[in-house]
Design a protein around this motif. Structure first.
Motif, PDB file in Angstrom:
ATOM      1  N   ALA A 151       0.824  -1.218   0.000  1.00  0.00           N
ATOM      2  CA  ALA A 151       0.000   0.000   0.000  1.00  0.00           C
ATOM      3  C   ALA A 151       0.855   1.264   0.000  1.00  0.00           C
ATOM      4  N   ARG A 198      -8.924  -1.378  -4.535  1.00  0.00           N
ATOM      5  CA  ARG A 198      -9.864  -0.563  -3.744  1.00  0.00           C
ATOM      6  C   ARG A 198      -9.365   0.877  -3.656  1.00  0.00           C
ATOM      7  N   ALA A 199      -8.070   1.037  -3.546  1.00  0.00           N
ATOM      8  CA  ALA A 199      -7.483   2.377  -3.469  1.00  0.00           C
ATOM      9  C   ALA A 199      -7.083   2.914  -4.836  1.00  0.00           C
ATOM     10  N   HIS A 200      -6.738   1.994  -5.760  1.00  0.00           N
ATOM     11  CA  HIS A 200      -6.242   2.390  -7.085  1.00  0.00           C
ATOM     12  C   HIS A 200      -6.956   1.534  -8.139  1.00  0.00           C
TER      13      HIS A 200
END
Length: 239
Positions: A151, A198-200
């Motif tokens: 992350a 989910r983030a990218h």
């Protein structure tokens, strides 16, 4: 057709059959999986033949081999992937030809890649290399960041000028809990990819599987497989 072209054509056809069968078994469409041919130790003439046979993605793991080969084949419609451990003193050369660096595993490398990509006005795709044989904070034997470091590193790549976060890459580990467990290793990588997206959301590339285990990688959901020996034959010694 030359002997070498015939040999490569037959090998490519066999690999194509394997990928197609693996996709069918997994309920996937063939176009969901991209073949990257790893051409390390083989000459530019082989790369040229592969291009004639329809290959569009090639990979190298040593800059001293890759740089002259990429230059000799600069007229071909190829995407070049760098898949080896990359030292920062080789970054300037690698950014000159690599469209994707699949072995990003530390912050210092991100900084160096970004600086050089900006300098020459290129966008370089980056995959985070995941070491499934590492502890949560260590690096793997063959490079790669531990799952716990994905992350943070992904955030650095995503925010770095000149770089594009593409997704994740792994090599089936030889040690640790996933040694000899390629299917489980690749499934773990897919879980990590789900977390990353989910983030990218655009970081959807998953590079896994080689000549011996491409079926397991396709079954797990890999989007790219890196095949050398099965296409080019057993590599000659480097001397």
């Amino acid at each position: 057709m030359t002997d070498r072209k015939g040999e490569l054509a037959a090998n490519l056809a066999q690999v194509e059959r394997r990928i197609t069968a693996a996709c069918t078994a997994a309920g996937r469409k063939r176009e969901e999986v991209t073949l990257i041919v790893v051409t390390k130790t083989y000459p530019a003439s082989d790369v040229r033949i592969l291009s004639e046979l329809g290959v569009r993605h090639v990979a190298e793991n040593r800059d001293q081999d890759a740089a002259p080969k990429a230059a000799a084949c600069s007229d071909l419609p190829l995407s070049w992937h760098f898949v080896g451990q990359l030292q920062t003193n080789k970054v300037r050369s690698v950014v000159g030809y690599a469209d994707v660096v699949q072995s990003v595993d530390r912050a210092r490398l991100v900084t160096a890649l970004s600086k050089e990509a900006e300098r020459v006005g290129r966008e370089v795709g980056c995959l985070i290399q995941v070491a499934l044989d590492a502890g949560e904070s260590a690096r793997g034997e063959r490079g790669g960041v531990a799952p716990g470091g994905i992350a943070e590193l992904a955030g650095l790549v995503a925010g770095a000028p000149g770089l594009r976060l593409g997704g994740l890459m792994t090599v089936a580990p030889l040690t640790g809990e996933y040694a000899g467990q390629q299917q489980a290793a690749f499934e773990r990588l897919m879980d990590l990819s789900t977390d990353l997206r989910r983030a990218h959301p655009a970081a959807n590339m998953v590079s896994a599987g080689m000549s011996a285990d491409l079926e397991q990688a396709v079954a797990a959901g890999a989007t790219h497989v890196r095949v050398g020996t099965a296409v080019l034959g057993v590599r000659p010694g480097l001397g």
